[in-house]
Design a protein around this motif. Structure first.
Motif, PDB file in Angstrom:
ATOM      1  N   ASP A  12      -5.462  -1.913 -13.930  1.00  0.00           N
ATOM      2  CA  ASP A  12      -5.670  -0.498 -14.217  1.00  0.00           C
ATOM      3  C   ASP A  12      -5.348   0.300 -12.956  1.00  0.00           C
ATOM      4  O   ASP A  12      -6.063   0.180 -11.951  1.00  0.00           O
ATOM      5  N   PRO A  13      -4.298   1.127 -12.969  1.00  0.00           N
ATOM      6  CA  PRO A  13      -3.910   1.852 -11.752  1.00  0.00           C
ATOM      7  C   PRO A  13      -4.946   2.869 -11.302  1.00  0.00           C
ATOM      8  O   PRO A  13      -4.908   3.326 -10.155  1.00  0.00           O
ATOM      9  N   GLU A  14      -5.871   3.235 -12.195  1.00  0.00           N
ATOM     10  CA  GLU A  14      -6.938   4.142 -11.777  1.00  0.00           C
ATOM     11  C   GLU A  14      -8.020   3.425 -10.985  1.00  0.00           C
ATOM     12  O   GLU A  14      -8.818   4.063 -10.304  1.00  0.00           O
ATOM     13  N   LEU A  15      -8.031   2.088 -11.085  1.00  0.00           N
ATOM     14  CA  LEU A  15      -9.043   1.308 -10.374  1.00  0.00           C
ATOM     15  C   LEU A  15      -8.469   0.576  -9.163  1.00  0.00           C
ATOM     16  O   LEU A  15      -9.164   0.384  -8.167  1.00  0.00           O
ATOM     17  N   PHE A  16      -7.219   0.134  -9.282  1.00  0.00           N
ATOM     18  CA  PHE A  16      -6.600  -0.681  -8.233  1.00  0.00           C
ATOM     19  C   PHE A  16      -5.218  -0.133  -7.891  1.00  0.00           C
ATOM     20  O   PHE A  16      -4.451   0.226  -8.784  1.00  0.00           O
ATOM     21  N   SER A  17      -4.908  -0.123  -6.600  1.00  0.00           N
ATOM     22  CA  SER A  17      -3.520   0.082  -6.212  1.00  0.00           C
ATOM     23  C   SER A  17      -2.839  -1.285  -6.192  1.00  0.00           C
ATOM     24  O   SER A  17      -3.486  -2.303  -5.944  1.00  0.00           O
ATOM     25  N   LEU A  18      -1.546  -1.305  -6.497  1.00  0.00           N
ATOM     26  CA  LEU A  18      -0.778  -2.546  -6.484  1.00  0.00           C
ATOM     27  C   LEU A  18      -0.021  -2.623  -5.172  1.00  0.00           C
ATOM     28  O   LEU A  18       0.788  -1.744  -4.867  1.00  0.00           O
ATOM     29  N   GLU A  19      -0.282  -3.667  -4.396  1.00  0.00           N
ATOM     30  CA  GLU A  19       0.264  -3.782  -3.048  1.00  0.00           C
ATOM     31  C   GLU A  19       1.089  -5.060  -2.908  1.00  0.00           C
ATOM     32  O   GLU A  19       0.980  -5.991  -3.711  1.00  0.00           O
ATOM     33  N   ASP A  20       1.891  -5.105  -1.843  1.00  0.00           N
ATOM     34  CA  ASP A  20       2.755  -6.246  -1.572  1.00  0.00           C
ATOM     35  C   ASP A  20       1.971  -7.303  -0.806  1.00  0.00           C
ATOM     36  O   ASP A  20       1.394  -7.034   0.247  1.00  0.00           O
ATOM     37  N   LEU A  21       1.963  -8.519  -1.353  1.00  0.00           N
ATOM     38  CA  LEU A  21       1.247  -9.614  -0.712  1.00  0.00           C
ATOM     39  C   LEU A  21       1.944 -10.086   0.553  1.00  0.00           C
ATOM     40  O   LEU A  21       1.303 -10.620   1.471  1.00  0.00           O
ATOM     41  N   THR A  22       3.267  -9.918   0.604  1.00  0.00           N
ATOM     42  CA  THR A  22       4.034 -10.370   1.766  1.00  0.00           C
ATOM     43  C   THR A  22       4.026  -9.292   2.844  1.00  0.00           C
ATOM     44  O   THR A  22       3.511  -8.193   2.655  1.00  0.00           O
ATOM     45  N   GLY A  23       4.615  -9.595   3.977  1.00  0.00           N
ATOM     46  CA  GLY A  23       4.633  -8.619   5.071  1.00  0.00           C
ATOM     47  C   GLY A  23       3.243  -8.436   5.650  1.00  0.00           C
ATOM     48  O   GLY A  23       2.527  -9.393   5.941  1.00  0.00           O
ATOM     49  N   ALA A  24       2.821  -7.182   5.800  1.00  0.00           N
ATOM     50  CA  ALA A  24       1.494  -6.900   6.366  1.00  0.00           C
ATOM     51  C   ALA A  24       0.384  -7.416   5.453  1.00  0.00           C
ATOM     52  O   ALA A  24      -0.667  -7.855   5.922  1.00  0.00           O
ATOM     53  N   GLY A  25       0.591  -7.368   4.155  1.00  0.00           N
ATOM     54  CA  GLY A  25      -0.328  -7.979   3.205  1.00  0.00           C
ATOM     55  C   GLY A  25      -1.748  -7.464   3.277  1.00  0.00           C
ATOM     56  O   GLY A  25      -2.013  -6.298   3.605  1.00  0.00           O
ATOM     57  N   VAL A  26      -2.688  -8.363   2.984  1.00  0.00           N
ATOM     58  CA  VAL A  26      -4.106  -7.989   2.906  1.00  0.00           C
ATOM     59  C   VAL A  26      -4.611  -7.547   4.274  1.00  0.00           C
ATOM     60  O   VAL A  26      -5.346  -6.559   4.388  1.00  0.00           O
ATOM     61  N   ALA A  27      -4.217  -8.264   5.320  1.00  0.00           N
ATOM     62  CA  ALA A  27      -4.697  -7.916   6.660  1.00  0.00           C
ATOM     63  C   ALA A  27      -4.255  -6.511   7.055  1.00  0.00           C
ATOM     64  O   ALA A  27      -5.045  -5.731   7.612  1.00  0.00           O
ATOM     65  N   GLY A  28      -3.006  -6.163   6.758  1.00  0.00           N
ATOM     66  CA  GLY A  28      -2.531  -4.818   7.078  1.00  0.00           C
ATOM     67  C   GLY A  28      -3.265  -3.750   6.281  1.00  0.00           C
ATOM     68  O   GLY A  28      -3.556  -2.673   6.801  1.00  0.00           O
ATOM     69  N   TRP A  29      -3.547  -4.049   5.013  1.00  0.00           N
ATOM     70  CA  TRP A  29      -4.267  -3.086   4.177  1.00  0.00           C
ATOM     71  C   TRP A  29      -5.679  -2.879   4.703  1.00  0.00           C
ATOM     72  O   TRP A  29      -6.179  -1.737   4.738  1.00  0.00           O
ATOM     73  N   LEU A  30      -6.336  -3.946   5.139  1.00  0.00           N
ATOM     74  CA  LEU A  30      -7.677  -3.816   5.720  1.00  0.00           C
ATOM     75  C   LEU A  30      -7.647  -2.945   6.970  1.00  0.00           C
ATOM     76  O   LEU A  30      -8.527  -2.102   7.181  1.00  0.00           O
ATOM     77  N   ALA A  31      -6.620  -3.136   7.801  1.00  0.00           N
ATOM     78  CA  ALA A  31      -6.525  -2.342   9.030  1.00  0.00           C
ATOM     79  C   ALA A  31      -6.427  -0.857   8.723  1.00  0.00           C
ATOM     80  O   ALA A  31      -6.955  -0.015   9.472  1.00  0.00           O
ATOM     81  N   ASP A  32      -5.804  -0.508   7.602  1.00  0.00           N
ATOM     82  CA  ASP A  32      -5.611   0.899   7.247  1.00  0.00           C
ATOM     83  C   ASP A  32      -6.730   1.472   6.377  1.00  0.00           C
ATOM     84  O   ASP A  32      -6.918   2.687   6.336  1.00  0.00           O
ATOM     85  N   ASN A  33      -7.479   0.610   5.681  1.00  0.00           N
ATOM     86  CA  ASN A  33      -8.392   1.110   4.656  1.00  0.00           C
ATOM     87  C   ASN A  33      -9.848   0.694   4.788  1.00  0.00           C
ATOM     88  O   ASN A  33     -10.715   1.311   4.157  1.00  0.00           O
ATOM     89  N   ALA A  34     -10.132  -0.354   5.553  1.00  0.00           N
ATOM     90  CA  ALA A  34     -11.527  -0.781   5.667  1.00  0.00           C
ATOM     91  C   ALA A  34     -12.349   0.296   6.362  1.00  0.00           C
ATOM     92  O   ALA A  34     -11.885   0.923   7.317  1.00  0.00           O
ATOM     93  N   PRO A  35     -13.585   0.549   5.922  1.00  0.00           N
ATOM     94  CA  PRO A  35     -14.403   1.599   6.536  1.00  0.00           C
ATOM     95  C   PRO A  35     -14.905   1.182   7.917  1.00  0.00           C
ATOM     96  O   PRO A  35     -15.329   0.033   8.113  1.00  0.00           O
ATOM     97  N   SER A  36     -14.858   2.090   8.861  1.00  0.00           N
ATOM     98  CA  SER A  36     -15.377   1.816  10.195  1.00  0.00           C
ATOM     99  C   SER A  36     -16.865   1.491  10.097  1.00  0.00           C
ATOM    100  O   SER A  36     -17.624   2.202   9.447  1.00  0.00           O
ATOM    101  N   GLY A  37     -17.247   0.390  10.713  1.00  0.00           N
ATOM    102  CA  GLY A  37     -18.634  -0.052  10.627  1.00  0.00           C
ATOM    103  C   GLY A  37     -18.951  -0.805   9.348  1.00  0.00           C
ATOM    104  O   GLY A  37     -20.089  -1.244   9.159  1.00  0.00           O
ATOM    105  N   GLY A  38     -17.961  -0.976   8.474  1.00  0.00           N
ATOM    106  CA  GLY A  38     -18.191  -1.630   7.197  1.00  0.00           C
ATOM    107  C   GLY A  38     -18.353  -3.141   7.319  1.00  0.00           C
ATOM    108  O   GLY A  38     -17.843  -3.775   8.240  1.00  0.00           O
ATOM    109  N   ARG A  39     -19.057  -3.700   6.359  1.00  0.00           N
ATOM    110  CA  ARG A  39     -19.285  -5.149   6.273  1.00  0.00           C
ATOM    111  C   ARG A  39     -18.542  -5.664   5.041  1.00  0.00           C
ATOM    112  O   ARG A  39     -18.931  -5.377   3.915  1.00  0.00           O
TER     113      ARG A  39
END
Length: 612
Positions: free
Chosen positions: A94-121
C-alpha cells in the motif's frame, strides 16, 4: 506418487495485509519502547525459501517476494526490493503506508541514515541478521543519531495471531548410494579443515550443510529436502546435532552412530555457551549475529570463517554427478512430453499459464522417484514472461494466445539429483525480432557451454561470454548467468556463481552450475535458455601449455529451432546445437514413444544445411 504440496496459484499477501497488520506491529513496538523495527526476509537458518512461520516480511507488509526487507518507524515505513521485484512490490504494498525503495546500492542502511529519528531506538531480532549486515545497519542508524536495539522476542511474533507452528518433518537418512561418501568420512574431513584453521570446533547453522554433513534429508522447507536445526562439529570429527526430538527416529539414531550426540534444538544456546575458552569458527554469511553474540558472551574465541561444509558440498563426487545425470534424463523425458504438448494442444489459444504449469506437474508426477519440485514453476506468457521471477496466480493468469512467447522455468527434486531447466516456446508464429533476440541468447548460452578455462577462474570472469552477443546489439539481462545447484538439496547453492558480481570462489571440478542467459522486453515477452552443467577436471589442450577445465552438460531437452535464426550462428555454434540435439535424442528417445517420439525426432533434426 506425490510427496509435496501442489503449487498454489491463489494470491497471497497484498496491500490488505499491510493495512491489517501494520497497526498491530506498531502497537507492540510501543509496548516495547521502540521507535522502529527492522524486518529482513530471513529466518533463523538463512533459508532461501522460508517456512510459513517465518514469512514475517509478508505478514507485516503484504510483499511476498523471496528477497527484500522493510523498516517500520512510528510515522513512516519502507519496503526494499531489488530489480526482480519492482513490479511485484508496486502491486503488493500500500503506497499510503510504505514507500518502495531499492534494496541495492545504499539500501536499508542508507534509508536509516536519512530517516531514522535522532535519539530513536530501532529494534532488531539478532537471529534474523548476519553480523556483517548488522554492522552496516548500525552505521546507518548512527548517522541519523539513532541506535539499534536487540530484542529477545520478535514483536511480529507477538502480534501475529495464529502464526503457523514450526515445521516438524521427520529426518531420514540419505543413503551412501546417492551421497557417495558416508557421514563419518565427511565429518573427519571437515574436522581436519577446522583444525587447519586453528579452531577447536565450528558452529553449523545452514540447513543444507547439516543435510550434507550428516547424510540426512528432511522436509521443513518447501521445495528443498532440508532439516532445520544446528550443529557443533569438533576438530576430531565428533559432533552434536541440535534438532527437535520429534523429528528423530530410531533409524536416524542408528544412522548417526556414537560419534554424533543428539540434543533438542532449544539447547543450541547452551551448546554454544559450553565453548568457553575454545576457538570456534562461524560463518558471518550464514550464521546469525545471535550465534556470534552467544559465543562471545561465553568467552569463546570466535574465528570468522566460511562454513567449512560449503565448498566440499559444492564439489560433487563421482556418485553425485552420476546421480545428477540420471535424474536429468528421467526429468528430461517429462519435459519432452510437455514440450510436445506445448507444440500441439497448447497452440489452440485456450490453454492458460496455470493449466500449463499443472500439465507439467502432472507429467513430472508420473516419475516414481520424484520427491518435490525444486521450486514453484515459473509459467509466463507474453508480458508475464518478461518478469524473470514471475509466479503465476489466479489474478495474473494469461491465456497462451498466438503471437508471443511462453517461458517455463521448472525443476524436480529426486534422491539422486536436483534439476532446473528453462525453455522458451513460440505460441503461433514468432516475429523476426523474437527470433533474433532468442538467437542472441542462444549464442551466449553456447559460448559459456563451450568455455575452457584454467584453474583459479571464477564465475564472474566467465559471465561476459554469455552476455557479449547481447552487448553487441545494445541488450542485456538483469539477473546472473549461473548459480550453483545442490545434490538433492537446494536448487540455489554457493559458493560458486556466474554473474557480473560473481563470487571470488574459483570454479572447481564437480561444481554444478546453471547456464541461463536471457532477454526480457518489458510488457511484451521474455526469453531464457537454461541448462545445468558441471565443471570438468583439468585436461590438456592440443599444443597448449596449460591444462584447462570446461563444462559437461546435464540437461536434455530440445531448444525450439523455429526460434533460431541460423544466419546469426557461426559454424561452431551450429555444430554445438546439432550435437546437443543428437544428445537429447540419444538420452531421451528411449523413454518416450508414439507421437511424442515422432515429435522428438523432428525437434532434434540437425539445423546444419537447412534453409531457414
Amino acid at each position: 506418487m506425490t510427496h509435496y504440496r501442489p503449487q498454489s496459484f491463489e494470491v497471497k499477501g497484498g496491500p490488505q495485509w499491510g493495512r491489517d497488520h501494520l497497526p498491530l506491529l506498531r502497537a507492540k513496538l510501543a509496548e516495547a519502547g521502540l521507535d522502529g523495527f527492522l524486518i529482513p526476509h530471513e529466518d533463523e537458518y538463512n533459508n532461501e525459501y522460508l517456512p510459513d512461520r517465518a514469512e514475517r516480511l509478508a505478514w507485516a507488509t503484504g510483499f511476498t517476494g523471496s528477497a527484500g526487507a522493510a523498516v517500520v518507524l512510528k510515522n513512516k515505513a519502507a519496503v526494499f526490493v531489488d530489480g526482480r521485484y519492482t513490479v511485484q512490490g508496486r502491486a503488493q504494498i500500500d503506497p499510503e503506508l510504505f514507500s518502495l525503495e531499492d534494496l541495492t546500492g545504499a539500501g536499508v542502511a542508507g534509508w536509516l541514515a536519512d530517516n531514522a529519528p535522532s535519539g530513536g531506538r530501532i529494534g532488531y531480532d539478532p537471529k534474523l541478521h548476519s553480523p556483517d549486515a548488522l554492522d552496516k545497519l548500525t552505521r546507518g542508524a548512527r548517522k541519523a543519531g539513532a541506535e539499534l536495539v536487540r530484542v529477545d522476542t520478535n514483536p511480529i511474533d507477538a502480534a501475529w495471531e495464529n502464526q503457523p507452528e514450526p515445521p516438524m518433518a521427520p529426518l531420514v537418512p540419505h543413503p551412501v548410494e546417492f551421497a557417495g561418501e558416508d557421514h563419518a568420512s565427511k565429518r573427519s574431513r571437515i574436522g581436519e579443515a577446522i583444525a587447519e584453521d586453528g579452531a577447536d570446533a565450528a558452529a553449523i547453522t545452514a540447513p543444507a550443510s547439516l543435510a550434507w554433513l550428516f547424510n540426512l534429508r528432511g522436509g521443513d522447507v518447501m521445495r528443498s529436502p532440508l532439516p532445520l536445526g544446528a550443529a557443533i562439529i569438533h576438530k576430531d570429527g565428533t559432533a552434536t546435532l541440535f534438532v527437535e526430538p520429534d523429528k528423530i527416529s530410531d533409524e536416524v539414531r542408528s544412522h548417526l552412530g556414537n560419534e554424533v550426540a543428539i540434543r533438542p534444538e532449544d539447547e543450541f544456546e547452551a551448546g554454544l555457551k559450553d565453548m568457553t575458552g575454545k576457538k570456534v569458527s562461524a560463518d558471518p554469511a550464514t550464521a546469525s549475529a545471535w550465534v556470534f553474540d552467544t559465543l562471545e558472551a561465553a568467552d569463546a574465541t570466535v574465528v570468522r570463517r566460511r562454513d567449512p561444509v560449503a565448498l566440499p558440498k559444492a564439489m560433487k563426487n563421482e556418485t553425485e554427478l552420476k546421480g545428477a545425470a540420471a535424474a536429468h534424463v528421467r526429468d528430461g523425458a517429462a519435459l519432452v512430453r510437455f514440450l510436445h504438448w506445448l507444440d500441439t494442444e497448447a497452440q489452440s489459444g485456450e490453454v492458460d499459464e496455470i493449466t500449463a504449469a499443472q500439465k507439467l506437474a502432472s507429467l513430472r508426477d508420473q516419475i516414481p522417484e520424484l520427491r518435490d519440485f525444486s521450486f514453484d514453476t515459473i509459467s509466463g506468457y507474453g508480458a508475464n514472461g518478461a518478469l524473470p521471477h514471475y509466479r503465476v496466480s489466479e489474478a495474473s493468469n494469461l491465456k497462451l494466445t498466438p503471437g508471443s512467447l511462453y517461458l517455463v522455468d521448472s525443476g524436480g527434486q529426486y534422491p539422486d539429483g536436483t534439476t532446473d531447466v528453462t525453455r522458451t516456446v513460440p505460441i503461433g508464429e514468432p516475429t523476426a525480432e523474437m527470433r533474433e533476440r532468442f538467437t542472441l541468447v542462444l549464442k551466449g548460452h553456447i559460448a559459456l557451454a563451450l568455455a575452457r578455462f584454467p584453474q583459479g577462474t571464477t564465475g564472474g570472469q566467465l559471465d561476459i561470454l554469455a552476455r557479449l552477443p547481447l552487448y553487441l546489439r545494445g541488450l542485456d539481462y538483469g539477473h546472473g548467468t549461473g548459480h550453483g545447484v545442490g545434490s538433492f538439496l537446494g536448487v540455489h547453492e554457493g559458493p560458486q556463481r556466474i554473474a557480473k558480481a560473481g563470487s571470488d570462489e574459483p570454479l572447481q571440478p564437480g561444481m554444478i552450475c546453471s547456464n541461463e542467459p536471457g532477454y526480457y522486453k518489458e510488457n511484451e515477452y521474455g526469453i531464457r535458455i537454461e541448462n545445468l552443467i558441471y565443471v570438468t577436471d583439468p585436461e590438456p589442450i592440443e599444443n597448449g601449455d596449460i591444462d584447462m577445465m570446461g563444462f559437461e552438460n546435464l540437461t536434455w531437452a530440445p531448444i525450439h529451432k523455429s526460434l533460431v535464426d541460423i544466419h546469426l550462428l557461426t559454424p561452431t555454434e551450429v555444430a554445438w546445437l546439432d550435437d546437443y540435439h543428437a544428445g537429447v535424442r540419444e538420452h531421451v528417445l528411449p523413454l518416450v514413444d508414439g507421437e511424442v517420439a515422432s515429435w522428438l525426432i523432428k525437434a532434434c533434426e540437425p539445423v546444419s544445411g537447412s534453409t531457414p
